[in-house]
Design an enzyme around this catalytic site. Structure first.
Site, mmCIF file in Angstrom:
data_model
loop_
_atom_site.group_PDB
_atom_site.id
_atom_site.type_symbol
_atom_site.label_atom_id
_atom_site.label_comp_id
_atom_site.label_asym_id
_atom_site.label_seq_id
_atom_site.Cartn_x
_atom_site.Cartn_y
_atom_site.Cartn_z
ATOM 1 N N ARG A 9 -26.955 -19.929 -84.200
ATOM 2 C CA ARG A 9 -27.950 -19.446 -84.975
ATOM 3 C C ARG A 9 -27.404 -18.082 -84.976
ATOM 4 O O ARG A 9 -27.204 -17.707 -84.031
ATOM 5 C CB ARG A 9 -29.168 -20.212 -85.538
ATOM 6 C CG ARG A 9 -30.329 -20.052 -86.264
ATOM 7 C CD ARG A 9 -31.550 -19.982 -86.107
ATOM 8 N NE ARG A 9 -32.184 -18.732 -87.758
ATOM 9 C CZ ARG A 9 -33.362 -18.993 -87.446
ATOM 10 N NH1 ARG A 9 -34.347 -19.733 -86.406
ATOM 11 N NH2 ARG A 9 -34.259 -18.215 -88.313
ATOM 12 N N HIS A 10 -27.372 -16.991 -86.651
ATOM 13 C CA HIS A 10 -27.725 -15.615 -86.329
ATOM 14 C C HIS A 10 -28.898 -15.352 -85.949
ATOM 15 O O HIS A 10 -29.656 -15.545 -85.857
ATOM 16 C CB HIS A 10 -27.314 -15.144 -87.713
ATOM 17 C CG HIS A 10 -28.845 -15.825 -88.105
ATOM 18 N ND1 HIS A 10 -29.681 -15.456 -88.870
ATOM 19 C CD2 HIS A 10 -28.603 -17.136 -89.416
ATOM 20 C CE1 HIS A 10 -30.493 -15.796 -89.868
ATOM 21 N NE2 HIS A 10 -30.098 -16.881 -89.873
ATOM 22 N N GLY A 11 -29.053 -14.068 -85.355
ATOM 23 C CA GLY A 11 -29.399 -13.448 -85.465
ATOM 24 C C GLY A 11 -31.083 -13.068 -86.172
ATOM 25 O O GLY A 11 -30.274 -13.348 -87.719
ATOM 26 N N GLN A 12 -32.247 -12.402 -86.062
ATOM 27 C CA GLN A 12 -33.283 -12.019 -86.678
ATOM 28 C C GLN A 12 -32.767 -11.150 -87.721
ATOM 29 O O GLN A 12 -32.624 -10.163 -87.434
ATOM 30 C CB GLN A 12 -34.374 -11.204 -86.261
ATOM 31 C CG GLN A 12 -35.486 -11.276 -86.601
ATOM 32 C CD GLN A 12 -37.095 -10.824 -86.444
ATOM 33 O OE1 GLN A 12 -36.818 -9.297 -86.149
ATOM 34 N NE2 GLN A 12 -37.786 -11.199 -86.778
ATOM 35 N N ASN A 16 -36.261 -12.965 -91.783
ATOM 36 C CA ASN A 16 -36.694 -13.909 -91.485
ATOM 37 C C ASN A 16 -37.953 -13.084 -90.716
ATOM 38 O O ASN A 16 -39.348 -13.457 -90.452
ATOM 39 C CB ASN A 16 -35.563 -13.619 -90.001
ATOM 40 C CG ASN A 16 -34.645 -14.682 -90.226
ATOM 41 O OD1 ASN A 16 -33.698 -14.683 -89.137
ATOM 42 N ND2 ASN A 16 -35.050 -15.515 -90.717
ATOM 43 N N GLY A 23 -31.970 -18.876 -97.588
ATOM 44 C CA GLY A 23 -30.609 -19.655 -97.604
ATOM 45 C C GLY A 23 -29.162 -19.410 -97.996
ATOM 46 O O GLY A 23 -28.786 -19.304 -96.859
ATOM 47 N N ARG A 61 -25.235 -11.972 -92.658
ATOM 48 C CA ARG A 61 -25.923 -12.320 -91.630
ATOM 49 C C ARG A 61 -25.632 -13.507 -90.457
ATOM 50 O O ARG A 61 -25.327 -12.973 -88.871
ATOM 51 C CB ARG A 61 -27.105 -12.977 -91.605
ATOM 52 C CG ARG A 61 -27.409 -14.006 -92.005
ATOM 53 C CD ARG A 61 -29.049 -14.585 -92.710
ATOM 54 N NE ARG A 61 -29.476 -15.705 -92.873
ATOM 55 C CZ ARG A 61 -29.263 -16.490 -94.076
ATOM 56 N NH1 ARG A 61 -28.539 -15.584 -95.557
ATOM 57 N NH2 ARG A 61 -29.410 -17.613 -95.063
ATOM 58 N N GLU A 82 -26.126 -22.098 -94.880
ATOM 59 C CA GLU A 82 -27.663 -22.954 -94.906
ATOM 60 C C GLU A 82 -27.624 -23.232 -95.614
ATOM 61 O O GLU A 82 -27.001 -23.575 -96.994
ATOM 62 C CB GLU A 82 -28.633 -21.498 -94.519
ATOM 63 C CG GLU A 82 -30.023 -21.807 -94.629
ATOM 64 C CD GLU A 82 -30.104 -22.782 -93.250
ATOM 65 O OE1 GLU A 82 -29.591 -23.980 -93.607
ATOM 66 O OE2 GLU A 82 -30.736 -22.093 -92.619
#
Length: 197
Positions: A9-12, A16, A23, A61, A82
């Site tokens: 998963r991507h970083g924050q 977020n 999405g 992202r 997403e």
């Protein structure tokens, strides 16, 4: 030939951090998100994991996270995006329905069904695996990673992984051989400033 796929998963991101539904819409990595990606890079380095190919979602992202993890050239694939939340994109997270309602809920508002996301991400990864690669990095999203796992494991195993959670920059390791996908583990590296160096 056995292939190894690291799906992360991507970083924050800003959304977020702000509790926004994210999405197909996008927002930049936060300072923590950058540290999380660098923490994932260190995890791969510490474990002598090197990639021969890299792929990511077309969102900024995901691309930014991948570029912090490796300097390999990479392919951007829409199939790794997403879930599309339709008109809920960018709304506050508290407007999200309970996950038990997710199956067709967002389709009503111009988004995708769970079944559509599961098929899209699974088909995309099956296309990736056909390419001349052996150790692969895929950077995607929490929901997309979750939907991919759903295709691989039993309901009980899926729920066990869900309890651990798909935190930012978590890494899911898979093996692929003779048409069979196998889930190996999920890892949550610490952000770079939290790791012992």
């Amino acid at each position: 030939m056995k292939k190894i796929i690291y799906m992360m998963r991507h970083g924050q991101t800003l959304f977020n951090q702000l509790g926004k539904i994210q999405g197909w819409c996008d927002s930049p990595l936060t300072e923590l998100g950058i540290k999380q990606a660098l923490g994932a890079k260190k995890y791969f380095e510490d474990n002598n994991i090197t990639f021969d190919h890299a792929y990511c979602s077309t969102t900024e992202r995901a691309c930014d996270t991948l570029e912090l993890v490796t300097d390999l050239p990479y392919k951007r694939l829409k199939g790794l995006k997403e879930m599309n939340f339709g008109r809920y994109e960018g709304s506050n997270e508290y407007l999200n329905p309970p996950t038990v309602m997710y199956d067709n809920f967002f389709q009503t508002f111009g988004g995708e069904t769970r079944a559509e996301v599961r098929k899209r991400i699974f088909d995309t990864c099956n296309e990736i695996i056909k390419e001349d690669n052996q150790i692969i990095l895929v950077v995607s999203h929490a929901g997309a990673c979750s939907h991919f796992l759903w295709n691989i494991v039993s309901e009980n195993e899926y729920q066990e992984v869900r309890k651990v959670g798909f935190k930012n920059c978590c890494i899911l390791k898979y093996e692929y051989e003779n048409g069979i996908w196998k889930f190996i583990e999920i890892v949550h590296p610490e952000p770079i400033d939290k790791q012992k160096i």
